[in-house]
Each structure stands twice: as C-alpha cells, then as structure tokens.
Design an enzyme around this catalytic site. Structure first.
Site, PDB file in Angstrom:
ATOM      1  N   CYS A   1       0.766  -1.296   0.131  1.00 23.75           N
ATOM      2  CA  CYS A   1      -0.004   0.046  -0.150  1.00 23.75           C
ATOM      3  C   CYS A   1       0.893   1.328   0.025  1.00 23.75           C
ATOM      4  CB  CYS A   1      -0.890  -0.044   1.093  1.00 23.75           C
ATOM      5  SG  CYS A   1      -1.916  -1.511   1.263  1.00 23.75           S
TER       6      CYS A   1
ATOM      7  N   ALA B   1       1.577   4.196  -1.875  1.00 15.36           N
ATOM      8  CA  ALA B   1       1.469   5.796  -2.050  1.00 15.36           C
ATOM      9  C   ALA B   1       1.388   6.457  -0.773  1.00 15.36           C
ATOM     10  CB  ALA B   1       0.255   5.938  -3.029  1.00 15.36           C
ATOM     11  N   PRO B   2       2.099   7.642  -0.719  1.00 12.80           N
ATOM     12  CA  PRO B   2       2.597   8.384  -1.587  1.00 12.80           C
ATOM     13  C   PRO B   2       4.033   7.910  -1.768  1.00 12.80           C
ATOM     14  CG  PRO B   2       2.423   9.932   0.379  1.00 12.80           C
ATOM     15  CD  PRO B   2       1.595   8.425   0.582  1.00 12.80           C
ATOM     16  N   GLY B   3       4.620   6.941  -1.092  1.00 15.65           N
ATOM     17  CA  GLY B   3       5.685   6.313  -1.561  1.00 15.65           C
ATOM     18  C   GLY B   3       6.927   6.683  -0.659  1.00 15.65           C
ATOM     19  N   GLY B   4       6.932   7.435   0.354  1.00 10.31           N
ATOM     20  CA  GLY B   4       8.237   8.000   1.262  1.00 10.31           C
ATOM     21  C   GLY B   4       8.565   6.722   1.949  1.00 10.31           C
ATOM     22  N   LYS B   5       7.481   5.746   2.393  1.00 13.94           N
ATOM     23  CA  LYS B   5       8.319   4.569   2.727  1.00 13.94           C
ATOM     24  C   LYS B   5       9.295   3.466   1.874  1.00 13.94           C
ATOM     25  CE  LYS B   5       4.863   4.131   6.483  1.00 13.94           C
ATOM     26  NZ  LYS B   5       4.240   5.147   5.971  1.00 13.94           N
TER      27      LYS B   5
ATOM     28  N   ASP C   1      -0.183   0.249  -5.639  1.00 13.24           N
ATOM     29  CA  ASP C   1      -1.468   1.081  -5.096  1.00 13.24           C
ATOM     30  C   ASP C   1      -2.422   0.750  -5.951  1.00 13.24           C
ATOM     31  OD1 ASP C   1      -1.826   3.455  -2.968  1.00 13.24           O
ATOM     32  OD2 ASP C   1      -2.958   3.920  -4.855  1.00 13.24           O
TER      33      ASP C   1
ATOM     34  N   CYS D   1      -1.160   4.554  10.756  1.00 10.07           N
ATOM     35  CA  CYS D   1      -0.952   5.875  11.539  1.00 10.07           C
ATOM     36  C   CYS D   1      -2.220   6.425  12.302  1.00 10.07           C
ATOM     37  CB  CYS D   1      -0.867   7.051  10.284  1.00 10.07           C
ATOM     38  SG  CYS D   1      -1.890   7.086   9.196  1.00 10.07           S
TER      39      CYS D   1
END
Length: 446
Positions: free
Chosen positions: A260, A262-266, A284, A380
C-alpha cells in the site's frame, strides 16, 4: 484580495464537499499568489477553525437564540471564523474580528445574517467571562471533548485504551502546526552537508534525536522552491514513518514489497537502506498515485522501485517472494489529526469493517514473505482494534510467523509486547503510529 474570504471559501469546500484541508489550502495559496504573511494568516484561520470546531460551536450555542442545527452552514462558518479571531488569535483586534466578519457576510450575500453575526460577536466582546466549559466533575468526557475540540467517542476510546493521562496528552497535541520533518536522501548527500546547504537558503534545520538522517525544519517557505528539494536531496517524511522502515530494516540486494505504497515515502527510505540495489515492488490502486511515486523517485535518483496497480485486499495474483514486506494499511488516521484536523469529525471512524479489511490485506500479503523474511504491519492511527488486536490475531492464526522484537530505542508510553510499538505525539514528537514486526519461520509449522 480578502484573506478572510479565501479562508472562508476553503472551509466551505471542506465542510460541504469533503475536500482535504491541506490540498485545498495549498491550491488556494498558489491560485491567489499569497505572500508569506497572507498565506500564514489564511492557514491560521483555516486550521484554527478546523482544530477548534467543537469548541467554537459550543460557544455559538451559548450566545445564539437560534439552535445551532438551524444556522445555515455559511453563517456558521463566519461565526466560527469571527470567534476564533476574538478568543484564540491575540494579534487580531476585536474591532477587526467583528467588522471583517460582518463584511464577509455581506460579501457572500448573507445580508440577513450580517446583523445576527454582528450581535453575537459584539456580545462576546462585552462579556466579562467569554464562555464556560462544561462541568468536568459531572461529565468528564464532555468537558474534554469541548476543551480540546475532539468528539466524545474518540476521547472515550483513548481513555479506555491508553489511560486518562495518555489520552489527555494526545488531546493536548492536537492543536498548532506539526513539526516539518525531512528525510535526507543519502543517495545524493549526507546530513551535515544538507544542513549547510539549507542554511545558505535561510532554512533552519537540526538533526532529529529519534533517528539518523532526519532533519527538523523551520522557516522553509514553500518547500518546493528550495534548491536542495528540487535537486532531490530531501523529501518530507515524518519520523514515525522513518522509524517504521528502520523496523523493517531493508538491506542491499533485498527484494521488498510495499503493498500500500502511495505516496511512496517508505519505499524511498527503503531504497536508501538498500543503497538503490535489489528490487522494491510498490503497489497502489490508483494510477495517478503511482505516477506521483515514479516522479518523486526520479527526482531522488532512485532506480530500484517498480510500481504497479494492485489491490492488496482482493488481488490473488502471485508476487515474487520477498525478504522484506511492508503492509502499511489504510486506516482511520487518528494519529495524524494534527496534520489533517478534519479527520476527527468523520462519521465512519469506527467502521467495524475497517479492521477486517486491514486484516485481510495483512493475511493476503503474508503469503509473499520468504522463509526467514520480515513482515511489518503498520498504521498511522491510535486505535487498538486496528493495531494490537490485528497483530495479535495474525500471530494466533499464522503459526509460520513469530514475533520479531523491535529494538528501536524509542520511548514507550504503554506496556506492549516487544514486537509492537505505539508512537504517541506527546512523547515521541511524531505522528501517532503503530508498528508490529513478524519473522517468517524457517521451519515447517507443526
């Protein structure tokens, strides 16, 4: 250009259309070409009303003869804006708060409401005691709900889940603007060099005490205008998300799944741990979100991320077995209320189907972990039904996995197993966040 009218239009869009506050605010600032001072004022108005809506409506009810439900939405918004300026914004003179609210009503053709608005706001200016909170002894939930502008169901959940002291700590953390945190792109620079470079752009930055290669930023202005940002030397990512990837601990030449993404930071942070080697498969369900991931990866100089459309809940197609698998599931978002204050007012925060969806995604994803590989489940949010209960159920029903202790040197506020970690904003200065880690056994289950 009327900054109050811009704020009013943004709030109306959030209230009536369910628009995202941050996105709508940023778009309005760009469209109206607001300078730093005006954009700061509009932001303070928008976020102030969203953060204090329950408190503001409680005050309106104390002064209005008309029931709150019968006041039309536009009039209500202008009253909220006016009361916010009168009682919670010290730098706005009372006369300006009242007069500009009346003008705002007339500007939006609310001629009949202008006198009503004027009367309530002037009554507040004349009152010695502006408003009284509910009696704490008679109804503590109502008292805390009004004081911190948070629905009673959420207050009750946090008290029952984490104890009153921790719950009040969370509530206190819900106002003001969140700390802007950047991840240093170690593929292009290092933390000390970036600090020096940002200083030349008049941006203050300091190392986060929580995790390496994270910077706490102030005075950034529009982050997209920074040379270091355009050159891909940093991206915005809360420390909680960075800690999540530290828990996953991807290594060079790993195969990793981010189901999962998006937005891709991880995925971006994982690419740094992997030194841009191996493979990261980022999924995504929306094409435009995958494009965002690809565009950012290009700016950051990351080449080991492969994106594809995939529904982590329903897709039964096979994926490569992976060394590291991240299952950062959709959630109620109770840990990011400070960033998205309107979340607290959503009607479906306690939808019983959400933990079931999360659990299905976790189970569907676990199939692709190699023997000896690591699976991380994260959210989160601050809700045990979505967090600990799903993690506990997973271990009960998957004997081929075992708990993997999280040695992250992060302050814990509650007792929980070593393979689980709940991050609280008041203690960790991060988003509210949950992480649990599992290791796929190398032995066949009995």
């Amino acid at each position: 250009m009327n900054t109050r009218n811009i704020a009013f239009k943004i709030l109306l869009s959030v209230e009536k259309d369910g628009a995202y506050s941050a996105l709508t605010l940023n778009n309005s600032i760009k469209e109206n070409k607001l300078n730093h001072l005006d954009s700061s004022f509009v932001s303070a108005l928008v976020y102030g009303v969203l953060e204090r809506k329950i408190t503001l409506d409680y005050i309106i009810k104390q002064y209005s003869k008309i029931p709150l439900k019968k006041i039309d939405v536009k009039t209500k918004l202008i009253l909220r804006l006016g009361i916010l300026q009168l009682l919670f914004m010290d730098k706005v003179p009372d006369s300006a708060a009242v007069n500009e609210s009346v003008n705002l009503a007339k500007k939006n053709k609310l001629y009949k409401s202008s006198g009503f608005i004027n009367g309530i706001l002037r009554s507040i200016t004349r009152a010695e005691v502006k408003y009284k909170l509910p009696d704490e002894k008679k109804d503590k939930l109502y008292y805390l709900s009004v004081k911190y502008s948070c629905p009673r169901d959420i207050v009750r959940l946090w008290i029952e889940s984490y104890g009153e002291e921790n719950a009040v700590g969370i509530l206190k953390s819900l106002s003001g603007r969140p700390q802007l945190t950047a991840r240093v792109n170690t593929l292009k620079t290092n933390v000390d060099s970036l600090i020096d470079e940002l200083e030349k752009e008049n941006v203050k930055s300091e190392k986060s005490p929580l995790i390496d290669n994270a910077l706490l930023l102030t005075d950034t202005g529009s982050i997209e205008n920074l040379k270091a940002y355009r050159e891909g030397k940093l991206y915005i990512q809360d420390c909680a998300s960075q800690i999540c990837i530290k828990a996953l601990s991807p290594e060079p030449n790993d195969i990793m799944l981010d189901v999962c993404s998006a937005p891709g930071g991880k995925s971006f942070t994982s690419a740094q741990y992997m030194e841009n080697s191996g493979e990261i498969h980022a999924f995504d369900i929306y094409e435009h979100k995958l494009k965002l991931i690809n565009d950012t990866a290009s700016r950051l100089g990351i080449t080991n991320i492969k994106t594809a459309i995939r529904n982590a809940d329903t897709d039964t197609s096979e994926l490569p077995l992976a060394d590291k698998v991240l299952c950062d599931v959709p959630c109620s978002g109770l840990g990011i209320i400070l960033r998205k204050p309107e979340i607290r007012y959503k009607d479906d925060l306690f939808n019983p189907d959400l933990p079931k969806l999360q659990y299905r995604i976790l189970c569907n994803t676990a199939r692709f972990v190699k023997a000896g590989g690591t699976l991380v489940y994260s959210t989160c949010t601050l809700n045990p039904a979505e967090n600990q209960k799903n993690a506990e159920k997973f271990l009960r029903e998957h004997p081929d996995f075992e708990p993997l202790a999280l040695n992250l040197n992060v302050k814990r506020l509650i007792d929980e197993p070593e393979h689980m970690l709940t991050l609280f904003p008041q203690a960790n200065h991060t988003d509210g966040f949950f992480i649990s880690a599992f290791k796929k056994s190398t032995k066949e289950p009995i």
